[in-house]
Design an enzyme around this catalytic site. Structure first.
Site, PDB file in Angstrom:
ATOM      1  N   HIS A  19       0.852  -1.198   0.000  1.00  0.00           N
ATOM      2  CA  HIS A  19       0.000   0.000   0.000  1.00  0.00           C
ATOM      3  C   HIS A  19       0.886   1.246   0.000  1.00  0.00           C
ATOM      4  O   HIS A  19       1.336   1.717   1.039  1.00  0.00           O
ATOM      5  CB  HIS A  19      -0.917  -0.009   1.234  1.00  0.00           C
ATOM      6  CG  HIS A  19      -2.026   0.989   1.181  1.00  0.00           C
ATOM      7  ND1 HIS A  19      -3.356   0.636   1.293  1.00  0.00           N
ATOM      8  CD2 HIS A  19      -2.022   2.331   1.032  1.00  0.00           C
ATOM      9  CE1 HIS A  19      -4.114   1.725   1.215  1.00  0.00           C
ATOM     10  NE2 HIS A  19      -3.318   2.773   1.067  1.00  0.00           N
ATOM     11  N   HIS A  21       1.110   5.020  -2.300  1.00  0.00           N
ATOM     12  CA  HIS A  21       0.535   5.879  -3.333  1.00  0.00           C
ATOM     13  C   HIS A  21       1.643   6.612  -4.087  1.00  0.00           C
ATOM     14  O   HIS A  21       2.488   7.265  -3.472  1.00  0.00           O
ATOM     15  CB  HIS A  21      -0.418   6.894  -2.710  1.00  0.00           C
ATOM     16  CG  HIS A  21      -1.685   6.297  -2.190  1.00  0.00           C
ATOM     17  ND1 HIS A  21      -2.816   6.188  -2.956  1.00  0.00           N
ATOM     18  CD2 HIS A  21      -1.989   5.751  -0.977  1.00  0.00           C
ATOM     19  CE1 HIS A  21      -3.783   5.617  -2.232  1.00  0.00           C
ATOM     20  NE2 HIS A  21      -3.298   5.344  -1.025  1.00  0.00           N
ATOM     21  N   GLY A 181     -10.231   7.534  -1.692  1.00  0.00           N
ATOM     22  CA  GLY A 181     -10.927   8.795  -1.496  1.00  0.00           C
ATOM     23  C   GLY A 181     -11.760   8.729  -0.230  1.00  0.00           C
ATOM     24  O   GLY A 181     -11.715   7.757   0.524  1.00  0.00           O
ATOM     25  N   HIS A 208      -9.996   0.658  -0.189  1.00  0.00           N
ATOM     26  CA  HIS A 208      -9.780   1.460   1.008  1.00  0.00           C
ATOM     27  C   HIS A 208     -11.029   1.360   1.881  1.00  0.00           C
ATOM     28  O   HIS A 208     -12.118   1.759   1.462  1.00  0.00           O
ATOM     29  CB  HIS A 208      -9.556   2.924   0.635  1.00  0.00           C
ATOM     30  CG  HIS A 208      -8.160   3.259   0.228  1.00  0.00           C
ATOM     31  ND1 HIS A 208      -7.621   2.871  -0.980  1.00  0.00           N
ATOM     32  CD2 HIS A 208      -7.183   3.961   0.876  1.00  0.00           C
ATOM     33  CE1 HIS A 208      -6.380   3.322  -1.064  1.00  0.00           C
ATOM     34  NE2 HIS A 208      -6.087   3.982   0.044  1.00  0.00           N
ATOM     35  N   GLU A 211     -10.744   2.993   7.507  1.00  0.00           N
ATOM     36  CA  GLU A 211      -9.741   3.964   7.961  1.00  0.00           C
ATOM     37  C   GLU A 211     -10.483   5.151   8.565  1.00  0.00           C
ATOM     38  O   GLU A 211     -10.507   5.337   9.778  1.00  0.00           O
ATOM     39  CB  GLU A 211      -8.853   4.411   6.797  1.00  0.00           C
ATOM     40  CG  GLU A 211      -7.803   5.442   7.220  1.00  0.00           C
ATOM     41  CD  GLU A 211      -7.077   6.072   6.044  1.00  0.00           C
ATOM     42  OE1 GLU A 211      -6.003   6.639   6.264  1.00  0.00           O
ATOM     43  OE2 GLU A 211      -7.598   6.014   4.910  1.00  0.00           O
ATOM     44  N   ASP A 296       1.883   3.968   2.859  1.00  0.00           N
ATOM     45  CA  ASP A 296       0.808   4.842   2.398  1.00  0.00           C
ATOM     46  C   ASP A 296       1.368   6.011   1.573  1.00  0.00           C
ATOM     47  O   ASP A 296       1.402   5.942   0.349  1.00  0.00           O
ATOM     48  CB  ASP A 296      -0.034   5.352   3.567  1.00  0.00           C
ATOM     49  CG  ASP A 296      -1.443   5.760   3.147  1.00  0.00           C
ATOM     50  OD1 ASP A 296      -1.848   5.450   2.009  1.00  0.00           O
ATOM     51  OD2 ASP A 296      -2.148   6.381   3.952  1.00  0.00           O
TER      52      ASP A 296
END
Length: 358
Positions: A19, A21, A181, A208, A211, A296
């Site tokens: 994971h 980005h 998002g 996702h 969270e 992340d």
């Protein structure tokens, strides 16, 4: 005697990252360089060191608006084929230098078409950058394999289109699909047509969930959408009592070995966890959930896989066996083929940790 466990030695250990980005891991120097090249004059700081501090301070501010603003600047400099390829190449090189031997890096192609690139051109540029980064790392004696995950934005209406794009590139470097998002107000069930298509195509995907939102997000991602993994999944702890008794959903997640893509530093920044020491990862590891450790957004969190593992080792007293456990969990949960996963586990990861424990 085992090698002492510290950041220097952890950096040499083989690591697996699921994971990460792409727009959250750009080098500050690269943001400044590309901004100058394309005439982007909205950066909040003129030089790389000051900009790096601004990204970190914004991410730590507790303001969601300020946190999201950071991505506006990185995405802005990722609108050309050259810019995308450079960012992807450097991401692969940086992870290889950090001891990562396999990484799945995700990005949303739909966010990189403002300067006229087509979705295919965006994907081609990123995949070319990953391959260049792998080769550059290999030339320095570093081994890394990068798989790409195409992400759709959950507040938009292009998830089916991005899912079809991902499948079209399944043999060219894209290994999975994701939606990302804001969770609240944008449940994964809004994108059921994309997930149904992916299942028909026997294609892997992660969502996702759990969270910023709680158990309903996790339940929908699993039971309605059929996700292979949970992006973060931190709030599964809400279905576990103080005494360690598991509720129905937590029991199902553990029984089915559904991987949790946990990102400790990021989870603290977004308020999903109070601190590293109080992060649910400690309890979930004890209870034998399929927990993985991830970064992340390396730029916003000022972090790396080495740092994340070092923070956990310090907070929970983990040793090399624990770090190997997290790493093998991640490799087992990756979206590449079984044979390649097995080769990396038996040929790279286990020997690497055995040498550190010797």
């Amino acid at each position: 005697m085992p090698t002492p466990l510290d950041e220097s030695s952890i950096r040499t250990a083989p690591k697996v990252l699921l994971h990460d980005h792409l727009d959250g891991g750009v080098r500050p120097e690269t943001v400044v360089d590309i901004a100058r090249e394309i005439g982007y004059d909205e950066l909040p700081a003129p030089d790389a060191p000051t900009l790096a501090k601004w990204f970190r301070d914004s991410a730590d501010s507790g303001s969601l608006e300020r946190y999201l603003e950071t991505f506006a600047h990185t995405v802005a400099v990722m609108q050309t084929a050259d810019g995308l390829a450079r960012v992807a190449r450097e991401a692969a090189e940086d992870l290889a230098d950090d001891g990562v031997v396999y990484a799945e890096i995700r990005w949303a192609p739909e966010q990189h078409t403002e300067a006229g690139l087509s979705l295919d051109e965006v994907v081609d540029a990123v995949l070319a950058g990953f391959r260049e980064g792998e080769q550059a790392a290999a030339e320095r004696g570093k081994r890394i394999r990068v798989g790409a995950i195409a992400t759709a934005m959950r507040h938009a209406a292009r998830s089916r289109e991005i899912a079809e794009l991902a499948v079209a590139y399944r043999d060219k470097g894209i290994v999975g699909f994701d939606i990302a998002g804001a969770e609240a107000g944008f449940p994964p069930t809004r994108h059921l047509d994309a997930f149904e298509y992916l299942r028909r195509e026997n294609f892997h995907f992660t969502i996702h969930a759990g969270e910023a939102f709680g158990l309903p997000s996790i339940w929908e991602a699993i039971q309605w959408c059929g996700t292979d993994r949970l992006g973060h999944g931190v709030r599964i702890v809400d279905d576990i009592t103080a005494g360690g008794a598991l509720g129905r959903l937590a029991q199902y997640v553990r029984d089915k070995r559904i991987p949790l893509e946990m990102c400790p530093s990021s989870n603290v920044q977004t308020g999903a966890a109070e601190s590293i020491a109080e992060h649910p990862i400690g309890l979930l590891r004890k209870l034998q959930f399929r927990v993985t450790v991830n970064t992340d957004n390396r730029l916003m969190s000022g972090t790396s896989m080495t740092r994340e593992m070092a923070l956990l080792a310090d907070a929970f007293g983990y040793d090399w066996a624990d770090l190997q456990w997290f790493t093998i969990n991640a490799m087992k949960s990756s979206f590449i083929g079984f044979d390649e996963r097995l080769q990396l586990i038996n040929g790279v990861i286990k020997p690497g940790y055995a040498a550190l424990r010797a």
